[in-house]
Every structure is written in structure tokens, then in C-alpha cells.
Design a protein around this motif. Structure first.
Motif, PDB file in Angstrom:
ATOM      1  N   ASP A  31       1.456  25.095   2.657  1.00 60.67           N
ATOM      2  CA  ASP A  31       1.123  25.416   3.997  1.00 60.67           C
ATOM      3  C   ASP A  31       0.740  23.969   4.739  1.00 60.67           C
ATOM      4  OD1 ASP A  31      -0.384  26.229   6.466  1.00 60.67           O
ATOM      5  OD2 ASP A  31      -2.172  27.055   5.439  1.00 60.67           O
ATOM      6  N   GLU A  32       1.454  24.069   6.070  1.00 60.87           N
ATOM      7  CA  GLU A  32       1.429  22.668   7.017  1.00 60.87           C
ATOM      8  C   GLU A  32      -0.239  22.306   7.099  1.00 60.87           C
ATOM      9  OE1 GLU A  32       3.803  23.563  10.101  1.00 60.87           O
ATOM     10  OE2 GLU A  32       5.678  23.810   8.851  1.00 60.87           O
ATOM     11  N   ALA A  33      -0.988  23.367   7.390  1.00 64.79           N
ATOM     12  CA  ALA A  33      -2.247  22.869   7.742  1.00 64.79           C
ATOM     13  C   ALA A  33      -3.151  22.797   6.610  1.00 64.79           C
ATOM     14  CB  ALA A  33      -2.630  24.271   8.392  1.00 64.79           C
ATOM     15  N   SER A  34      -2.724  22.630   5.569  1.00 61.66           N
ATOM     16  CA  SER A  34      -3.752  22.457   4.258  1.00 61.66           C
ATOM     17  C   SER A  34      -4.128  21.103   4.337  1.00 61.66           C
ATOM     18  CB  SER A  34      -2.858  22.649   2.828  1.00 61.66           C
ATOM     19  OG  SER A  34      -3.509  22.169   1.816  1.00 61.66           O
ATOM     20  N   LEU A  35      -5.368  21.075   4.257  1.00 60.27           N
ATOM     21  CA  LEU A  35      -6.161  19.699   4.213  1.00 60.27           C
ATOM     22  C   LEU A  35      -6.014  18.956   3.060  1.00 60.27           C
ATOM     23  CD1 LEU A  35      -9.616  20.752   5.595  1.00 60.27           C
ATOM     24  CD2 LEU A  35      -7.769  19.862   7.046  1.00 60.27           C
ATOM     25  N   ARG A  54      11.098  20.361   8.338  1.00 61.93           N
ATOM     26  CA  ARG A  54      11.441  21.836   8.342  1.00 61.93           C
ATOM     27  C   ARG A  54      12.399  22.209   9.669  1.00 61.93           C
ATOM     28  NH1 ARG A  54       5.574  23.945   5.783  1.00 61.93           N
ATOM     29  NH2 ARG A  54       6.160  23.819   3.835  1.00 61.93           N
ATOM     30  N   GLU A  55      12.013  21.589  10.690  1.00 60.08           N
ATOM     31  CA  GLU A  55      12.765  21.833  12.038  1.00 60.08           C
ATOM     32  C   GLU A  55      14.241  21.247  11.594  1.00 60.08           C
ATOM     33  OE1 GLU A  55      12.332  21.534  16.388  1.00 60.08           O
ATOM     34  OE2 GLU A  55      11.794  19.460  15.698  1.00 60.08           O
ATOM     35  N   PRO A  93      -2.138  14.752   2.863  1.00 60.66           N
ATOM     36  CA  PRO A  93      -2.709  13.680   3.681  1.00 60.66           C
ATOM     37  C   PRO A  93      -2.176  13.902   5.224  1.00 60.66           C
ATOM     38  CG  PRO A  93      -2.028  12.856   1.602  1.00 60.66           C
ATOM     39  CD  PRO A  93      -1.762  14.357   1.690  1.00 60.66           C
ATOM     40  N   ALA A  94      -2.865  13.111   6.185  1.00 58.14           N
ATOM     41  CA  ALA A  94      -2.554  13.257   7.590  1.00 58.14           C
ATOM     42  C   ALA A  94      -1.048  13.099   7.876  1.00 58.14           C
ATOM     43  CB  ALA A  94      -3.368  12.601   8.380  1.00 58.14           C
ATOM     44  N   PRO A  95      -0.733  11.748   7.612  1.00 61.92           N
ATOM     45  CA  PRO A  95       0.673  11.567   7.803  1.00 61.92           C
ATOM     46  C   PRO A  95       1.878  12.586   7.195  1.00 61.92           C
ATOM     47  CG  PRO A  95      -0.398   9.668   7.189  1.00 61.92           C
ATOM     48  CD  PRO A  95      -1.087  10.699   6.869  1.00 61.92           C
ATOM     49  N   ALA A  96       1.534  12.997   5.796  1.00 62.27           N
ATOM     50  CA  ALA A  96       2.497  14.070   5.471  1.00 62.27           C
ATOM     51  C   ALA A  96       2.489  15.338   6.051  1.00 62.27           C
ATOM     52  CB  ALA A  96       2.409  14.112   3.996  1.00 62.27           C
ATOM     53  N   ARG A  97       1.205  15.538   6.528  1.00 62.06           N
ATOM     54  CA  ARG A  97       1.027  17.073   7.154  1.00 62.06           C
ATOM     55  C   ARG A  97       1.575  17.112   8.519  1.00 62.06           C
ATOM     56  NH1 ARG A  97      -4.215  17.138   6.341  1.00 62.06           N
ATOM     57  NH2 ARG A  97      -5.068  16.452   8.335  1.00 62.06           N
ATOM     58  N   ALA A  98       1.642  16.025   9.029  1.00 61.73           N
ATOM     59  CA  ALA A  98       2.344  16.095  10.716  1.00 61.73           C
ATOM     60  C   ALA A  98       3.757  15.953  10.500  1.00 61.73           C
ATOM     61  CB  ALA A  98       1.871  14.657  11.254  1.00 61.73           C
ATOM     62  N   LEU A  99       4.301  15.380   9.290  1.00 63.37           N
ATOM     63  CA  LEU A  99       5.750  15.197   9.103  1.00 63.37           C
ATOM     64  C   LEU A  99       6.456  16.543   8.777  1.00 63.37           C
ATOM     65  CD1 LEU A  99       8.272  13.376   8.745  1.00 63.37           C
ATOM     66  CD2 LEU A  99       7.514  13.020   6.543  1.00 63.37           C
ATOM     67  N   ALA A 148       0.996  -0.979  -0.062  1.00 65.20           N
ATOM     68  CA  ALA A 148       0.082  -0.090  -0.139  1.00 65.20           C
ATOM     69  C   ALA A 148       0.805   1.284   0.031  1.00 65.20           C
ATOM     70  CB  ALA A 148      -0.831  -0.267   1.141  1.00 65.20           C
ATOM     71  N   HIS A 149       1.632   1.249  -0.776  1.00 60.58           N
ATOM     72  CA  HIS A 149       2.794   2.299  -0.885  1.00 60.58           C
ATOM     73  C   HIS A 149       2.050   3.577  -1.534  1.00 60.58           C
ATOM     74  CE1 HIS A 149       6.861   3.652  -2.513  1.00 60.58           C
ATOM     75  NE2 HIS A 149       6.630   4.647  -2.029  1.00 60.58           N
ATOM     76  N   ARG A 150       2.333   4.698  -0.960  1.00 60.69           N
ATOM     77  CA  ARG A 150       1.791   6.012  -1.317  1.00 60.69           C
ATOM     78  C   ARG A 150       2.962   7.006  -1.414  1.00 60.69           C
ATOM     79  NH1 ARG A 150      -3.935   5.914   0.270  1.00 60.69           N
ATOM     80  NH2 ARG A 150      -4.172   4.202   1.732  1.00 60.69           N
ATOM     81  N   THR A 151       2.700   7.765  -2.336  1.00 60.86           N
ATOM     82  CA  THR A 151       3.822   8.966  -2.543  1.00 60.86           C
ATOM     83  C   THR A 151       3.027  10.065  -2.624  1.00 60.86           C
ATOM     84  OG1 THR A 151       5.084   7.524  -3.725  1.00 60.86           O
ATOM     85  CG2 THR A 151       5.575   9.740  -3.966  1.00 60.86           C
ATOM     86  N   VAL A 152       3.417  11.140  -1.692  1.00 58.85           N
ATOM     87  CA  VAL A 152       3.029  12.476  -1.884  1.00 58.85           C
ATOM     88  C   VAL A 152       4.177  13.384  -2.043  1.00 58.85           C
ATOM     89  CG1 VAL A 152       1.955  14.243  -0.427  1.00 58.85           C
ATOM     90  CG2 VAL A 152       1.362  12.009   0.117  1.00 58.85           C
ATOM     91  N   VAL A 153       4.004  14.455  -3.236  1.00 56.42           N
ATOM     92  CA  VAL A 153       4.643  15.123  -3.636  1.00 56.42           C
ATOM     93  C   VAL A 153       4.376  16.502  -2.960  1.00 56.42           C
ATOM     94  CG1 VAL A 153       5.997  16.444  -5.488  1.00 56.42           C
ATOM     95  CG2 VAL A 153       5.656  14.123  -5.489  1.00 56.42           C
ATOM     96  N   ILE A 154       4.878  17.652  -2.354  1.00 56.58           N
ATOM     97  CA  ILE A 154       4.492  18.747  -1.776  1.00 56.58           C
ATOM     98  C   ILE A 154       5.461  19.977  -2.046  1.00 56.58           C
ATOM     99  CG2 ILE A 154       3.456  19.997   0.323  1.00 56.58           C
ATOM    100  CD1 ILE A 154       3.330  17.001   1.488  1.00 56.58           C
ATOM    101  N   ARG A 155       5.035  21.046  -2.593  1.00 59.01           N
ATOM    102  CA  ARG A 155       5.738  22.091  -2.773  1.00 59.01           C
ATOM    103  C   ARG A 155       6.508  22.477  -1.218  1.00 59.01           C
ATOM    104  NH1 ARG A 155       3.377  26.712  -6.472  1.00 59.01           N
ATOM    105  NH2 ARG A 155       4.188  27.904  -4.824  1.00 59.01           N
ATOM    106  N   ARG A 156       7.712  22.989  -1.463  1.00 60.48           N
ATOM    107  CA  ARG A 156       8.495  23.225  -0.332  1.00 60.48           C
ATOM    108  C   ARG A 156       7.826  24.361   0.604  1.00 60.48           C
ATOM    109  NH1 ARG A 156      13.175  21.540   1.367  1.00 60.48           N
ATOM    110  NH2 ARG A 156      13.791  23.404   2.216  1.00 60.48           N
ATOM    111  N   ASP A 157       7.035  25.429   0.015  1.00 57.93           N
ATOM    112  CA  ASP A 157       6.527  26.281   0.461  1.00 57.93           C
ATOM    113  C   ASP A 157       5.014  26.006   0.747  1.00 57.93           C
ATOM    114  OD1 ASP A 157       5.535  26.271  -1.801  1.00 57.93           O
ATOM    115  OD2 ASP A 157       5.539  28.308  -2.519  1.00 57.93           O
TER     116      ASP A 157
END
Length: 785
Positions: free
Chosen positions: A406-410, A424-425, A413-419, A395-404
Motif C-alpha cells: 500500500d503506497e500510503a503505508s506509514l 507504478r505509473e 519511509p517518506a521518499p520511497a512512499r512518494a516514489l 548515508a546510503h539507505r536501502t528499502v525493499v518493498i513488496r510490489r503489492d
């Protein structure tokens, strides 16, 4: 390496037939001993360095062949029965490789990093040789006798000028490492001359064969590893592979991170384990009590900036600390998986995570080019912390997110949003934003960082370049939305874009051409000429619709415009629009047909197999028999005209040649002359060429349909097409004429000197500027063939 999952884009030949220099044990399987312990198998290092390419690996065996095959059953083996009396060159010539692809060749007793392979792949040339400019001091105490015996090289930035063991050491400036990339044309040439070469190079070293190929006119280039490789007959060479460790990085970050958690650890070296295993076991028990732990690899060669060996070494999950034998066995498994057996390699023990909601690997930039995206691969189903890294996830999932982003964007997906905050830290703490992070998220949403290492690719990005990339993407998105609205001449409710349909920019100007190349291509063809040709041929006139659009510098074909332009001019707009929409939907469901638009997506002439189109349009598209008959009638007229116009189109090409001579002789300013020549090229060159090309498409479609209907056999079509005389045929014939003395070299160069590798990139040097690179090798090769 599994040959079942290997890609066919590159071949690899490992020359393992010879006896090791030490004569003590099989150097193919093991390096020399160090501190009384057995180092790991050389092949583990070698295959680990190329595993990212997933090549098809051929092992040429000889000495202790059965043992090698037993240890590595998934490789492809060819035995050299005369291994004791022949050289490496003959072993290579025995390899049954697929000559359609480039081939990596390596001696079996050397090791090198992944980035060495990547540099060979990225360097132009028929043959690319890995050399070492630090050869004289590669290890202490190297004798003059050894320097004289080794395979030496003299090279410059322009390429290798001499290579071989017989090269005087005083004239050499590098050593041949035993690693080389041979291009597909070279492999094809070797195959064509195999019988002669096997006899001629029966006892030759690999360097001797490469030197002979260089003398035949092949372009031989060098990549300097500058000491960053090892021939594992010498233990000192292993020092080149000493890098940072996983344990050190996690320990450094543990007390600093606030957006994630790094578990406590016990780490120890292989030397600690070999010297005092009881002390190690007691320390682990004292720290973790009766908990369950993961025993992880933390080798010096695992997590450096220059290379990465992710997944190359063993980690053992869910080990009960209270079970002394299980803990001891897990540590032994990890230690024995290290190829180098270095006493300074480390083992890392941490608590086993049990409440795992998601786990995976995140890259803070894209691997290939360092583009400003987080690429997160995760598994949120299995509850395992290793399913992604092991490749066992279903069940491999891949998410590609722009570096800029918003972390809170719905939308994330939840795992990537928490990560994201954790990534960034860590970037902020390290002052580095090109990272590979292994992670797990527990049921409470807490991110656990399991590993942090630099991406083993140099990314020369800056904040300014990131902003530029993101700005271009936004502009591309806006442009895509704007282009969905049809123009006045095309039909269809929407469009898609591709790099391979119709006039195929991917093949002609490339997927990332320069602005000048794109501009010339548009002026000469895709702004107007393409549509003028179709209209003159009897198709729908879609002018002034351009065919090509650029998105962030990537040229793409407007598929709706292309499909519209292939409809007969007489069809009414409503029927034309429905046909375009149907064909576009058909293509979108079958993206592999992007380069077969005229043959598999829309009919462009009336061929013998038109009934298949009738069936598709009626049964799948819901068109009436009368509507399909109207299409058939229009295509019949186009096909009839195609049979009549070829001679007239060819005569226009002749006018272009005559006008060129007059324009070149006329007194005018250079820029004025360029403008006139471009206009002439478009009017008397690309337009009639487009007509002739369209006629060729019609002819090929008719031939293919005759094969489909069983009227003529495929071999007859292949024979006919092979008999067509092309520019490349003429080039080879003229080169042969130079070799036989029927044409002078100067006349040959004059005839072909205007050509350049990038037809539309006039900033690339033409053949006249580099005859020694492009034309002379051809002449020499044909002269010696």
C-alpha cells in the motif's frame, strides 16, 4: 577498477602482452579510428563488462606496457618479458592468480557485454568458452585466409569436441572469441603443472592450451555469443553494441507521466558536436538561459535490454550555461568518456535540480531473479542527485518493498512512499515491470525521474508467479510465528533459524532443494534420527521435535532445537532454558558463528579449554559456579561415552551392507523394496553415521582445545587429520589402480556408479548414467598426471 575494493570471489586475467594486429596503435588502449576520431580504450569496455563481479584483475603486459600501466594504475600487472616471441597461453601461465577461485580470461583486444560474462558464470563445466556461431559473417569481406588463421571451434550442446587454429574451417561451426572461464580446479591443476606447461605451450595460442586441457579430461563447454561481441580491430564490430539511449526514453515519457516530473532537455549526438559545436552551444543557451544544468551521458550502449553500463560514462553536474567555457568543457568531458566514440552517441542536457531532499536508484524487481519487490537505494542527507550512483554517499539507505504494498503505508519511509506511484505509473505506461529508475525528490515531495532503463537481466515473471511468491511468503511468516512457541521437549523462550547450523542444509541439500530431496533428508535425518542420536549419546532427548523447517522452499535449522539437543540430559529444565536463551542471544549478536555452533556457541563435550566456557557463562551470562559445574559434570559423562562407543557404531554400518544384499535379492515390488531400504538406511545407516559424526566432532573439539592450550602444535593436528582415510581417498586410489591396471574400469564404475552429484536428489542422474561426465574424466586425469 579499484583493486582495493575488489572482491576475491573471482579472478580475471587480461592477456595484453601481444602486439595488436593492426600494428598502428596499442589495441589494448584504443580501438581503431572511425570517422577521424579516436575511439575509447578497449580496456574500458572490457572492465565495464565485468565490473558487477568486482574481480581481482591481472593484466599480462608486453607491448607498450608502461603506457597501459599509466592509464590503468589500479590493475595488477605481470610483465611477459618474452612477449614478442611467445603466445597467449604462456602469458596466462604467468598470471599469479588465487587458484581458490574461478578465473575469467580474456584477450585484451576484444569487447563483450556483461550478459556474456554472466552466461559463462552460469554454465556448468570445468572450462566454459565463449564462441561465435556467426563467425563466417562477423564482418563483411572476411577472407578465407582469415577464416583459416583464426581460432576455431566445433561444439555441440554436450560440449566442445575440438578447438584450435589448426581445425579445418570446413569442420568448424564457431570461432573462439578470446573469452573463457576456467574453474578453480582447472587453475589449481595449471598451477601444479606450471613449469612443464610454460615450456610446452610457450608459443601456443589460448585455444591450443584449452584444447590440450580438454584432452586431459576436463569438461569444456561453449556459450554462443552469436555475434554479440567485438574484436576491435574491425570498426564494423562496434555495430553489435548499438542500443537505445537515455535521452530517447525520457523524451518519450515526459509528456505522459503525471505522478512525477521529467525535466526539459536538449540532446544532441557526438556527430552534431563534432560538426557544429557552436550550434549546439547556442541551442542549449536558448533553451536554458542562464540556468545551471547537468550534462549527462546518453550513449547507445548505456541503456539496452541486453546489457547496462550504469555509471560507466561521465556526467557533469551544476554547469553554468552562461559560462561558455565551462559548458563546452563539460560536453567535451562527456564525449571523451564514451569508449566507442560513436558519432551517433548522444549527450543529454537538463536543468540542475537544487532543492534535493532525496535521490537514488529504484529497481522494480530484484536484480538477480526478478522477484516481486521494489528495491530502492537512496540518500536523503547529502542533497546530491548523484551520491548513490557515484557510490559517494555516506548515508546510503536501502528499502525493499513488496510490489503489492500500500503506497500510503506509514511503514514505508517518506521518499520511497512518494516514489511508488511514479514507479507504478511508468510501469503501466511502458507495459514493462522490470525497470531501473534513477530519481530525485525535491523539498515539496515531487519526484523527478532522471533515467529509466530496463534491468539488464531477463526476468520471466508473470502475475501468477508473483502471487505465488507473495502467498508463500505470507505462509512462511505465519509459520515462523507459530514456531516461536516451544514444543514439549525443547527449552528456550524463542528461536531463530539458519541454513548452516548443525546438520547444515545449505551444504548438504542446498538452499533451494527440490521437494523430494527435502523429504528424503527429513525422513533419513532431521525428523527423528538427529534427535535419537543425541538422546542415545547422553544429551537431552528433544523428540519428537524436528530439526528442519522449510520457509517458502528454503530449508532452515531450528537453532533452539539444536541448542536444546546439545545439553546434557541430566540438567533441569530451568537451567537448560536459561542456557539455550543465553547461547541464542550470543549467536544472534554474532551471526558469523552459525556454522560453528558446536565449537563457538555451546559446549558439546568436556574439552581442555572448558575454562573459557566457564568464564563466558559466569561473567557474560550470569550463571552461578554451581550451575556451570552441573553442565561440566554432564558433559564429562558424554565425553567419556564418546570414547567407548565408536566400534559398536561402526559395526552397525557393516550390518547395513549385509542387509542391503538380502533386501535386493528378496522378491518384492519396487516401491516396497524402496520403503524397506529407506527404513534400513535410517536405522542402520544414518543413525550410526550420526553417532560416528558426533564422535568425530568430540575428537576434533578435543584436538582443537589441545592446540589452544599449547599442548600440541597446529601442524600435528593438520597432519593427523590429513592421514584419515576417507571415501574421496579411496575413490582416488581406486582410480589410480585402474590407471596402473590393478583394477578394471568396469569394476571401478560398478563400485562408484550409484553415486550422484545431488545425494538427496534422486532425480539427478547417477554416475552410472553419465560415466563419461563424472568417472571417465577422473580416470583420464589421474592417468595423465
Amino acid at each position: 577498477m579499484s583493486t582495493e575494493t575488489a572482491q576475491t570471489g573471482i579472478e580475471m586475467v587480461i592477456l595484453g602482452a601481444g602486439r595488436p594486429f593492426s600494428g598502428a596503435e596499442p589495441s589494448v588502449l584504443h580501438s581503431t579510428r572511425q570517422g577521424g576520431s579516436r575511439n575509447g580504450r578497449v580496456l574500458d569496455w572490457l572492465l565495464g563488462a565485468v565490473q558487477h563481479l568486482r574481480p581481482r584483475v591481472h593484466f599480462i603486459s608486453g607491448y607498450r606496457a608502461d603506457e597501459v600501466q599509466q592509464q590503468y594504475p589500479r590493475l595488477r600487472y605481470t610483465h611477459n618479458p618474452a612477449w614478442e616471441s611467445t603466445g597467449a597461453a604462456r602469458s596466462l601461465l604467468l598470471a599469479p592468480v588465487d587458484t581458490r577461485h574461478d578465473c575469467l580470461v580474456s584477450y585484451a583486444d576484444i569487447v563483450f557485454h556483461r550478459h556474456a560474462v554472466d552466461r559463462l558464470a552460469a554454465t556448468g563445466g570445468d572450462i566454459v568458452v565463449a564462441v561465435d556461431s556467426q563467425w563466417r559473417r562477423r564482418y563483411a569481406g572476411r577472407t578465407e585466409e582469415d577464416l583459416a588463421r583464426c581460432e576455431k571451434v566445433h561444439y555441440t550442446p554436450d560440449g566442445i569436441s575440438r578447438l584450435g587454429a589448426d581445425l579445418d574451417a570446413a569442420l568448424a561451426n564457431a570461432e573462439f572469441t578470446g573469452l573463457v572461464r576456467l574453474s578453480a580446479p582447472v587453475m589449481q591443476w595449471l598451477q601444479a603443472h606450471n613449469e612443464t606447461l610454460v615450456e610446452r605451450f610457450s608459443r601456443a595460442k589460448l585455444a591450443g592450451l584449452i584444447e590440450w586441457l580438454r584432452m586431459q579430461g576436463f569438461d569444456v563447454r561453449a556459450v554462443d555469443l552469436a555475434g554479440d561481441w567485438a574484436e576491435l580491430n574491425e570498426p564494423r564490430d562496434l555495430a553489435h553494441f548499438v542500443l537505445g539511449t537515455k535521452a530517447q526514453t525520457l523524451q518519450r515519457l515526459q509528456g505522459l507521466v503525471q505522478c512525477s516530473r521529467i525535466e526539459d532537455q536538449v540532446s544532441f549526438t557526438v556527430g552534431d558536436w563534432q560538426t557544429a559545436p557552436e550550434t549546439v552551444l547556442h541551442t542549449v543557451a536558448a533553451r536554458f538561459g542562464e540556468a545551471r544544468v547537468v550534462v549527462r551521458s546518453s550513449a547507445l550502449s548505456e541503456d539496452g535490454f541486453a546489457s547496462a553500463n550504469a555509471g560507466a560514462y561521465t556526467s557533469v553536474l551544476d554547469v553554468p550555461v552562461a559560462d561558455r567555457e565551462a559548458l563546452q568543457g563539460a560536453i567535451r568531458d562527456v564525449v571523451s568518456s564514451y569508449p566507442a566514440g560513436n558519432r551517433d552517441d548522444q549527450v543529454l542536457v537538463q536543468p540542475m535540480l537544487t532543492d534535493v531532499a532525496a535521490s537514488g536508484v529504484a529497481f522494480t524487481r530484484t536484480l538477480s531473479r526478478g522477484a516481486p519487490y521494489y528495491v530502492i537505494n537512496y540518500d536523503d542527507c547529502s542533497g546530491s542527485t548523484a551520491s548513490i550512483t557515484e557510490g559517494s554517499s555516506s548515508a546510503h539507505r536501502t528499502v525493499v518493498i513488496r510490489r503489492d504494498a500500500d503506497e500510503a503505508s506509514l511503514d514505508i519511509p517518506a521518499p520511497a512512499r512518494a516514489l511508488l506511484p511514479a514507479l507504478r505509473e511508468i510501469e503501466s505506461l511502458l507495459g514493462y515491470d522490470s525497470l531501473d529508475v534513477e530519481f530525485a525528490c525535491d523539498g515539496q515531495g515531487l519526484v523527478h525521474v532522471l533515467q529509466v532503463r530496463p534491468i539488464a537481466v531477463r526476468h520471466e515473471s508473470s502475475p501468477d508467479s508473483d502471487r505465488q511468491v507473495l502467498r508463500q511468503l505470507e505462509q512462511a511468516q505465519d509459520r515462523f510465528r507459530q514456531l516461536q512457541t516451544p514444543g514439549s521437549s525443547v527449552v528456550g523462550r524463542r528461536t531463530v533459524f539458519g541454513v548452516m547450523p548443525d546438520w547444515n542444509p545449505a551444504e548438504i541439500i542446498g538452499t533451494r532443494p527440490g521437494r523430494l530431496a527435502t523429504s528424503l533428508y527429513r525422513w533419513l535425518i532431521t525428523d527423528e534420527t538427529w534427535a535419537a542420536q543425541r538422546a542415545g549419546y547422553g544429551y537431552r532427548d528433544v523428540r519428537p521435535q524436528p530439526l528442519l523447517h522449510s520457509f517458502a522452499g528454503h530449508p532452515c535449522i531450528d537453532v533452539r532445537a539444536s541448542l536444546s539437543s546439545f545439553l546434557p540430559a541430566g540438567l533441569d529444565d530451568a537451567l537448560a532454558a536459561r542456557l539455550v536463551d543465553f547461547c541464542l542471544d550470543w549467536l544472534e549478536q554474532r551471526p558469523s558463528l552459525h556454522d560453528k555452533l558446536e565449537f563457538e556457541v555451546i559446549p558439546t563435550c568436556l574439552a581442555l579449554d572448558f575454562p573459557r566456557w566457564e568464564q563466558r557463562f559466569i561473567e557474560d551470562g550470569g550463571f552461578s559456579a554451581e550451575e556451570v559445574a552441573a553442565l561440566r559434570e554432564g558433559l564429562a559423562g558424554i565425553t567419556e561415552q564418546a570414547m567407548r562407543r565408536g566400534d559398536g557404531d561402526a559395526r552397525q554400518i557393516g550390518q547395513l551392507e549385509q542387509r542391503f544384499e538380502r533386501i535386493m535379492a528378496a522378491p518384492m515390488a519396487p516401491l516396497d523394496r524402496a520403503a524397506v531400504l529407506l527404513e534400513d538406511c535410517r536405522r542402520f545407516g544414518t543413525l550410526p553415521f550420526a553417532h560416528l559424526a558426533r564422535s568425530a566432532f568430540v575428537a576434533v573439539t578435543l584436538l582443537r582445545s589441545a592446540v589452544t592450550r599449547g599442548i600440541i602444535p597446529p601442524a600435528a593436528v593438520d597432519g593427523f587429520l590429513g592421514s584419515v582415510r576417507t571415501v574421496s581417498h579411496r575413490l582416488n586410489e581406486d582410480a589410480g589402480a585402474v590407471g596402473s591396471g590393478r583394477m578394471s574400469r568396469d569394476d571401478f564404475v560398478q563400485r562408484y556408479s550409484h553415486l550422484r552429484p545431488g545425494t538427496y536428489d534422486i532425480t539427478s542422474p547417477c554416475y552410472a548414467a553419465e560415466t563419461g561426465r563424472y568417472l571417465d574424466p577422473l580416470l583420464q586425469r589421474l592417468a595423465n598426471s
